[in-house]
Motif scaffolding. Sequence first.
Motif, PDB file in Angstrom:
ATOM      1  N   VAL A  76     -10.170 -13.183  22.859  1.00  0.00           N
ATOM      2  CA  VAL A  76     -10.090 -11.755  23.222  1.00  0.00           C
ATOM      3  C   VAL A  76     -11.471 -11.086  23.215  1.00  0.00           C
ATOM      4  N   GLY A  77     -12.513 -11.831  22.865  1.00  0.00           N
ATOM      5  CA  GLY A  77     -13.879 -11.278  22.933  1.00  0.00           C
ATOM      6  C   GLY A  77     -14.433 -10.807  21.600  1.00  0.00           C
ATOM      7  N   ILE A  78     -13.609 -10.784  20.542  1.00  0.00           N
ATOM      8  CA  ILE A  78     -14.089 -10.284  19.241  1.00  0.00           C
ATOM      9  C   ILE A  78     -15.172 -11.213  18.681  1.00  0.00           C
ATOM     10  N   TRP A  79     -14.955 -12.527  18.847  1.00  0.00           N
ATOM     11  CA  TRP A  79     -15.884 -13.493  18.250  1.00  0.00           C
ATOM     12  C   TRP A  79     -17.309 -13.315  18.759  1.00  0.00           C
ATOM     13  N   ASN A  80     -17.415 -13.043  20.046  1.00  0.00           N
ATOM     14  CA  ASN A  80     -18.730 -12.870  20.654  1.00  0.00           C
ATOM     15  C   ASN A  80     -19.507 -11.744  19.973  1.00  0.00           C
ATOM     16  N   VAL A  81     -18.784 -10.707  19.516  1.00  0.00           N
ATOM     17  CA  VAL A  81     -19.444  -9.565  18.877  1.00  0.00           C
ATOM     18  C   VAL A  81     -19.777  -9.882  17.412  1.00  0.00           C
ATOM     19  N   ILE A  82     -18.935 -10.666  16.747  1.00  0.00           N
ATOM     20  CA  ILE A  82     -19.104 -10.805  15.284  1.00  0.00           C
ATOM     21  C   ILE A  82     -19.700 -12.136  14.824  1.00  0.00           C
ATOM     22  N   HIS A  83     -19.927 -13.087  15.733  1.00  0.00           N
ATOM     23  CA  HIS A  83     -20.214 -14.440  15.232  1.00  0.00           C
ATOM     24  C   HIS A  83     -21.433 -14.510  14.330  1.00  0.00           C
ATOM     25  N   ARG A  84     -22.407 -13.596  14.526  1.00  0.00           N
ATOM     26  CA  ARG A  84     -23.591 -13.634  13.644  1.00  0.00           C
ATOM     27  C   ARG A  84     -23.257 -13.114  12.247  1.00  0.00           C
ATOM     28  N   GLU A  85     -22.114 -12.460  12.106  1.00  0.00           N
ATOM     29  CA  GLU A  85     -21.733 -11.905  10.793  1.00  0.00           C
ATOM     30  C   GLU A  85     -20.730 -12.799  10.082  1.00  0.00           C
ATOM     31  N   THR A  86     -20.603 -14.046  10.520  1.00  0.00           N
ATOM     32  CA  THR A  86     -19.613 -14.938   9.916  1.00  0.00           C
ATOM     33  C   THR A  86     -20.304 -16.138   9.271  1.00  0.00           C
ATOM     34  N   ALA A  87     -19.602 -16.788   8.353  1.00  0.00           N
ATOM     35  CA  ALA A  87     -20.144 -18.009   7.732  1.00  0.00           C
ATOM     36  C   ALA A  87     -19.111 -19.119   7.900  1.00  0.00           C
ATOM     37  N   PRO A  88     -19.529 -20.295   8.370  1.00  0.00           N
ATOM     38  CA  PRO A  88     -18.552 -21.387   8.506  1.00  0.00           C
ATOM     39  C   PRO A  88     -18.150 -21.915   7.138  1.00  0.00           C
ATOM     40  N   MET A  89     -16.926 -22.411   7.043  1.00  0.00           N
ATOM     41  CA  MET A  89     -16.505 -23.091   5.800  1.00  0.00           C
ATOM     42  C   MET A  89     -16.534 -24.586   6.089  1.00  0.00           C
ATOM     43  N   LEU A  90     -17.507 -25.247   5.508  1.00  0.00           N
ATOM     44  CA  LEU A  90     -17.703 -26.671   5.798  1.00  0.00           C
ATOM     45  C   LEU A  90     -17.010 -27.553   4.750  1.00  0.00           C
ATOM     46  N   ASP A  91     -16.897 -27.049   3.545  1.00  0.00           N
ATOM     47  CA  ASP A  91     -16.224 -27.778   2.464  1.00  0.00           C
ATOM     48  C   ASP A  91     -15.297 -26.819   1.736  1.00  0.00           C
ATOM     49  N   ILE A  92     -14.231 -27.391   1.181  1.00  0.00           N
ATOM     50  CA  ILE A  92     -13.335 -26.599   0.313  1.00  0.00           C
ATOM     51  C   ILE A  92     -13.156 -27.414  -0.959  1.00  0.00           C
ATOM     52  N   ARG A  93     -13.370 -26.777  -2.108  1.00  0.00           N
ATOM     53  CA  ARG A  93     -13.254 -27.499  -3.378  1.00  0.00           C
ATOM     54  C   ARG A  93     -12.246 -26.753  -4.250  1.00  0.00           C
ATOM     55  N   VAL A  94     -11.218 -27.486  -4.673  1.00  0.00           N
ATOM     56  CA  VAL A  94     -10.162 -26.875  -5.489  1.00  0.00           C
ATOM     57  C   VAL A  94     -10.203 -27.527  -6.862  1.00  0.00           C
ATOM     58  N   SER A  95     -10.304 -26.724  -7.918  1.00  0.00           N
ATOM     59  CA  SER A  95     -10.327 -27.298  -9.267  1.00  0.00           C
ATOM     60  C   SER A  95      -9.367 -26.518 -10.156  1.00  0.00           C
ATOM     61  N   ASP A  96      -9.001 -27.152 -11.266  1.00  0.00           N
ATOM     62  CA  ASP A  96      -7.959 -26.582 -12.119  1.00  0.00           C
ATOM     63  C   ASP A  96      -8.472 -26.410 -13.546  1.00  0.00           C
ATOM     64  N   GLY A  97      -8.663 -25.173 -13.966  1.00  0.00           N
ATOM     65  CA  GLY A  97      -9.096 -24.903 -15.333  1.00  0.00           C
ATOM     66  C   GLY A  97     -10.278 -25.761 -15.718  1.00  0.00           C
ATOM     67  N   HIS A  98     -10.145 -26.442 -16.859  1.00  0.00           N
ATOM     68  CA  HIS A  98     -11.257 -27.274 -17.323  1.00  0.00           C
ATOM     69  C   HIS A  98     -11.025 -28.749 -17.017  1.00  0.00           C
ATOM     70  N   SER A  99     -10.022 -29.041 -16.193  1.00  0.00           N
ATOM     71  CA  SER A  99      -9.737 -30.441 -15.876  1.00  0.00           C
ATOM     72  C   SER A  99     -10.886 -31.043 -15.049  1.00  0.00           C
ATOM     73  N   PRO A 100     -11.253 -32.305 -15.316  1.00  0.00           N
ATOM     74  CA  PRO A 100     -12.305 -32.940 -14.510  1.00  0.00           C
ATOM     75  C   PRO A 100     -11.787 -33.366 -13.130  1.00  0.00           C
ATOM     76  N   LEU A 101     -10.454 -33.326 -12.927  1.00  0.00           N
ATOM     77  CA  LEU A 101      -9.893 -33.742 -11.632  1.00  0.00           C
ATOM     78  C   LEU A 101      -9.990 -32.579 -10.641  1.00  0.00           C
ATOM     79  N   PHE A 102     -10.305 -32.894  -9.423  1.00  0.00           N
ATOM     80  CA  PHE A 102     -10.396 -31.821  -8.427  1.00  0.00           C
ATOM     81  C   PHE A 102     -10.085 -32.383  -7.047  1.00  0.00           C
ATOM     82  N   LEU A 103      -9.988 -31.467  -6.075  1.00  0.00           N
ATOM     83  CA  LEU A 103      -9.694 -31.848  -4.699  1.00  0.00           C
ATOM     84  C   LEU A 103     -10.862 -31.349  -3.852  1.00  0.00           C
TER      85      LEU A 103
END
Length: 426
Positions: A76-103
């Motif tokens: 719809v054209g919004i991206w062209n106006v805002i793309h310089r104001e965005t940050a890509p998400m290249l990694d996602i890290r999920v962790s739980d409390g103090h557990s050493p296990l994570f995703l």
Amino acid sequence: MNAKAKSTSSSSKVHKADVLVIGGGLAGGTLSLALAQGGFEVATIDREDMAGWTDRGFDGRASAIALSSQRVLEGVGIWNVIHRETAPMLDIRVSDGHSPLFLHYDHEELADRGGAADPFGYMVENRSIRKALNVLVPKTERLTYFAPNEVVELERAKDGVHAVLKDGTEVSADLVVACEGRRSPTRDQAGIKLTKWDYHQAGIVCTVEHERPHDFCAQEHFLPSGPFAILPLPGTDEKPACRSSIVWTERADIWPIIMKLGDDDFLEELEVRFGDYLGEIEIIGPRFAYPFSLQFAETYIKERLALVADSAHGMHPIAGQGLNMGLRDVAALAEVLVEARRTGQDIGALSVLEKYERWRRFDNNLMLGVTDALVKLFSNDVEPVMLARDLGMAAVNQLPDLKRFFMRHAMGTVGELPRLMRGEAL
Ligand SMILES: Cc1cc2nc3c(=O)[nH]c(=O)nc-3n(C[C@H](O)[C@H](O)[C@H](O)COP(=O)(O)OP(=O)(O)OC[C@H]3O[C@@H](n4cnc5c(N)ncnc54)[C@H](O)[C@@H]3O)c2cc1C
């Protein structure tokens, strides 16, 4: 606001449109652009002065936009106006409390046969989308914004919709679409029942600057009070990746106390949860609190009426999916309406709107169920439940096929995608 946006006027002539969109925010604004570009005359009403909203009324929120939603904004054209104001998400890290296990999700794991991998999505401040609407609305043929304004009378009849606005303007249309967010007077006036429950939690939202770059990694850390998310924002030219948006969940008896803390005490509490992996942190701008609840409408449609995005369904932001699901509604409804017009059907007829409801309701209900289950699973410090979820995360991390499936879900590229979400024209 601009030449095409009508603020208040004393004229009472009837403005004729095909679609009346009530609520011109993130979902309503995107829908209005898509429909006008698809050949419909669109009248959009928002009670906020859109130009002022971007600065005076900054609500602190930034959204994780999945790859498929980014394609809608691009279409719809919004991206062209805002793309310089965005940050890509290249990694996602999920962790739980103090557990050493994570995703850990790494976008490179989805690269096709040595080709470049797409990011999971992008972080964008909600106000950037509003600013883009201010730029695009005046340039878009067939689209008129009435803002600030409100509907004071709405009549849905067999042959059309008739609305009277606060300033006396009358609007007639074939269809009215409610994009008013969670509190939708149009939904309530249509007698559509809402099921709702409270999570007795709120998200404290603020923006921080940090010493070291985030490397475009989104972090979700599950604490006993709920998720604590550190989401990458674009930085400045001098420090390109050193700004993040925080969504810090706290129980209903705790968050008002934290919100009242002085700046130094607030920062100290934040640092305990944030840790020091990005070096020193500094809070920039105000803090906000959003109480979390779940709600869904018993139906998305009535004759000549459709509900879209938060007016139809509101979910906990634990998985960052509220707006993403709303943009799926937008893309699906726009496609159904364009198809109906192409085949000579009445766009306000129930038989047309039922296609939209069938397409979107099941998918949204599934996401409401998933987010609800995640909240219950992760806002819990019962030992066996903690052990089960840590082992579950570790297992997903070790199972490449299952992990890729979840990663595609995070990108929003799974399911029956509307054309705009596949990067195609309407
Ligand atoms: C803390 C937090 C974090 C979130 N993070 C994410 C995320 O990372 N990813 C994601 O996908 N989602 C996220 N969400 C959800 C997302 O913010 C919402 O789903 C999204 O804003 C809904 O958009 P909307 O256009 O339906 O409603 P809104 O953004 O609420 O817009 C409604 C618009 O309608 C106007 N309006 C309301 N009533 C009327 C009326 N009667 N007449 C005229 N105008 C009216 C308002 O002025 C406004 O412009 C988050 C939510 C919260 C609270």
